[in-house]
Design an enzyme around this catalytic site. Structure first.
Site, PDB file in Angstrom:
ATOM      1  N   SER A   1      -9.722  -0.536   7.160  1.00  0.00           N
ATOM      2  CA  SER A   1      -9.198  -0.449   5.795  1.00  0.00           C
ATOM      3  C   SER A   1      -8.499  -1.679   5.251  1.00  0.00           C
ATOM      4  CB  SER A   1      -8.244   0.739   5.682  1.00  0.00           C
ATOM      5  OG  SER A   1      -8.995   1.908   5.540  1.00  0.00           O
TER       6      SER A   1
ATOM      7  N   SER B   1      -9.706   1.806   2.920  1.00  0.00           N
ATOM      8  CA  SER B   1      -8.873   2.552   2.011  1.00  0.00           C
ATOM      9  C   SER B   1      -7.858   1.688   1.245  1.00  0.00           C
ATOM     10  CB  SER B   1      -8.116   3.629   2.785  1.00  0.00           C
ATOM     11  OG  SER B   1      -7.261   3.021   3.734  1.00  0.00           O
TER      12      SER B   1
ATOM     13  N   LYS C   1       0.852  -1.196   0.000  1.00  0.00           N
ATOM     14  CA  LYS C   1       0.000   0.000   0.000  1.00  0.00           C
ATOM     15  C   LYS C   1       0.885   1.243   0.000  1.00  0.00           C
ATOM     16  CE  LYS C   1      -3.893   1.964   2.645  1.00  0.00           C
ATOM     17  NZ  LYS C   1      -4.730   1.801   3.867  1.00  0.00           N
TER      18      LYS C   1
HETATM   19  N1  GLN Z   1     -13.071   4.001   6.326  1.00  0.00           N
HETATM   20  C1  GLN Z   1     -12.404   4.481   7.507  1.00  0.00           C
HETATM   21  C2  GLN Z   1     -12.067   5.938   7.337  1.00  0.00           C
HETATM   22  O1  GLN Z   1     -12.473   6.482   6.387  1.00  0.00           O
HETATM   23  C3  GLN Z   1     -11.215   3.638   7.790  1.00  0.00           C
HETATM   24  C4  GLN Z   1      -9.991   4.047   7.102  1.00  0.00           C
HETATM   25  C5  GLN Z   1      -8.794   3.231   7.468  1.00  0.00           C
HETATM   26  O2  GLN Z   1      -8.885   2.203   8.150  1.00  0.00           O
HETATM   27  N2  GLN Z   1      -7.640   3.711   7.045  1.00  0.00           N
HETATM   28  O3  GLN Z   1     -11.409   6.537   8.126  1.00  0.00           O
END
Ligand code: GLN
Length: 490
Positions: free
Chosen positions: A177, A153, A78
């Site tokens: 994420s 994400s 990532k």
């Molecule tokens: N969807 C969550 C957010 O928008 C989680 C994001 C993540 O785990 N990086 O913050």
């Protein structure tokens, strides 16, 4: 053997036995990337040195050297993790030209275990999102149906593995994420216990929640990667000295004596029918392996999303203050109109460099931390977070595992939620608690919706009890024996 659909374990065995070379395997994945990445956009930056890394592994194998447990297998990283000499953007314009002078501990450990780095995968900008639509490098698509999001994400990591463009990938999980995109793309994803994995060299989003972890085709592959990346790191004082078990070798498929808690708040009326049915099949699977289920109540579940969005925005507003265009990253062009003062310099640089969602979170977080509001928002969120933690600790007195859906429904269509932040945030209802409490969680494929979209089931265990996740995850994987492949791999 089909390289693109094999597990990391099968590939590393074949490479170690010299049935396949690391170069052959790497070239095969590179071919698939060339064919599908233009459509799916899983990668932001490819690693031009991948083949050299593969050659080096093959050369060491030829000399009879021990090349490590991930010997020669190509993985994707990532683009939140720093990679020495290879651009790292966090999918933000503000870091579009940032080439780190060092690698994250996770990257160093993967390479030390023999893995090949194929490149850096797409994500929501600074990992803020649930769909990979907020990336400054364009959205990623779900290989199971390209009109749908791959989740987020870590959507690029999920799309890369699901699309046969990497054997496994690393994601980060601040509020879901890793688990949510794994669920949306029929992969196994693990968020380790907070402190298991070093955050050194990972772009900081919300430091008390962030953890990196594997996204793989099989449960065993996740265990193998975890064994390589976990453990104390003097460069991250929040890492734990807890011993790292050989999880992959200790997977026990008998669940006799194991109690599995089903938190009733996670099975409310908002849960979609297909998702409910898939999760119920997974529950049946663990019962058949000897586990007993108990109903659990976690009444503060409805507070998880509000607490999460106060904590993560506050920490982000502080963490992202470093992107000021002075020492590194994007700087606005002041050649025609110089800045009047420092404030204008920052405003123009940050105004251009950050996208809408990141700005929204910096503003929310700065507000929640500001004097006069701190007690009402940030401090209160911390207090309720503590109560939530207590509810989980109490639940784990009655069971070793919790089982739940990962999300209320499978992947949504591209564009469906991007203009409604609240709808997007509510996607995180089942995943954020694990981060707030610091416990490990896993998403395991549990089936498909009527429209053919993947559905995941979530397993949660108490702090440092990842072995329970691997055991129950393996049972679900073996019992459900899902054989479907996305069309990009057919
Ligand atoms: N969807 C969550 C957010 O928008 C989680 C994001 C993540 O785990 N990086 O913050």
């Amino acid at each position: 053997m089909n390289v693109l659909t094999s597990s990391l374990r099968q590939l590393s065995d074949a490479i170690r036995k010299k049935d396949l070379s690391s170069v052959e395997v790497t070239e095969r994945f590179m071919g698939q990337i060339e064919k599908w990445n233009p459509k799916i956009n899983a990668y932001i930056t490819l690693n031009e040195k991948a083949l050299d890394q593969a050659k080096a592994v093959d050369a060491r194998l030829a000399k009879g050297e021990n090349v490590g447990p991930l010997a020669g297998v190509p993985v994707a990283i990532k683009d939140m993790l720093c990679t020495k000499g290879l651009r790292t953007t966090a999918a933000s314009k503000i870091l579009h030209n940032f080439v780190p002078p060092y690698s994250a501990t996770v990257v160093e450990r993967l390479e030390g275990a023999g893995a090949i780095n194929l490149g850096k995968t797409n994500l929501d900008e600074f990992a803020m999102g649930s769909s990979t639509e907020t990336s400054a490098f364009g959205l990623s698509r779900n290989p199971w149906n390209i009109d749908y999001v791959p989740g987020g994400s870590s959507g690029g990591s999920a799309a890369a593995v699901a699309g046969g463009m990497a054997a496994a990938a690393i994601g980060t999980d601040t509020g879901g994420s890793i688990r949510q995109p794994a669920g949306f793309c029929s992969l196994v994803g693990v968020k380790p216990t907070y402190g298991r994995v070093s955050r050194y060299g990972i772009v900081a989003f919300a430091s008390s929640l962030d953890q990196a972890g594997p996204m793989t085709r099989t449960v065993e592959d996740s265990a193998l990667i975890m064994e390589s990346i976990c453990g104390r790191d003097p460069r991250d004082s929040t890492t734990s000295a807890e011993a790292v078990p050989a999880w992959s070798k200790q997977i026990n498929k008998s669940l006799k004596g194991i109690k599995v808690g089903l938190p009733k708040e996670y099975f409310s009326s908002q849960l979609g029918t297909d998702t409910r049915a898939a999760v119920e099949r997974a529950i049946e699977a663990v019962k058949r392996a000897g586990a007993e289920t108990v109903e659990i109540s976690l009444p503060l579940t409805e507070m998880a999303v509000p607490i999460y969005y106060l904590v993560c925005t506050s920490e982000a507003s502080s963490n992202l203050a470093r992107y000021d265009g002075v020492r590194f990253g994007h700087r606005a062009d002041f050649s025609k109109k110089p800045a009047e003062d420092l404030a204008e310099f920052y405003c123009r640089t940050r105004g251009e460099g950050f996208g809408t969602e990141v700005k929204r979170r910096i503003i929310l977080g700065t507000y929640a931390l500001s004097s006069g509001y701190y007690d009402a928002y940030y401090k209160k969120a911390g207090q309720v977070r503590r109560l939530l933690r207590q509810q989980f600790l109490d639940a784990f007195k009655q069971c070793q595992l919790l089982m739940s859906p990962v999300t209320t429904s499978p992947a949504f269509k591209i564009g469906d939620r991007i203009s409604d932040p609240l709808a997007m945030y509510l996607n995180d209802i089942y995943t954020t608690s694990a981060n707030l409490v610091g416990i490990p969680g896993m998403s395991v494929p549990a089936g498909f919706s009527k429209d053919g979209l993947p559905i995941g089931v979530q397993l949660l265990a108490s702090h440092f009890q990842e072995q329970h996740l691997f055991n129950a995850g393996s049972v679900i994987e073996e019992t459900l024996a899902l054989k479907e492949l996305p069309h990009v791999l057919q």
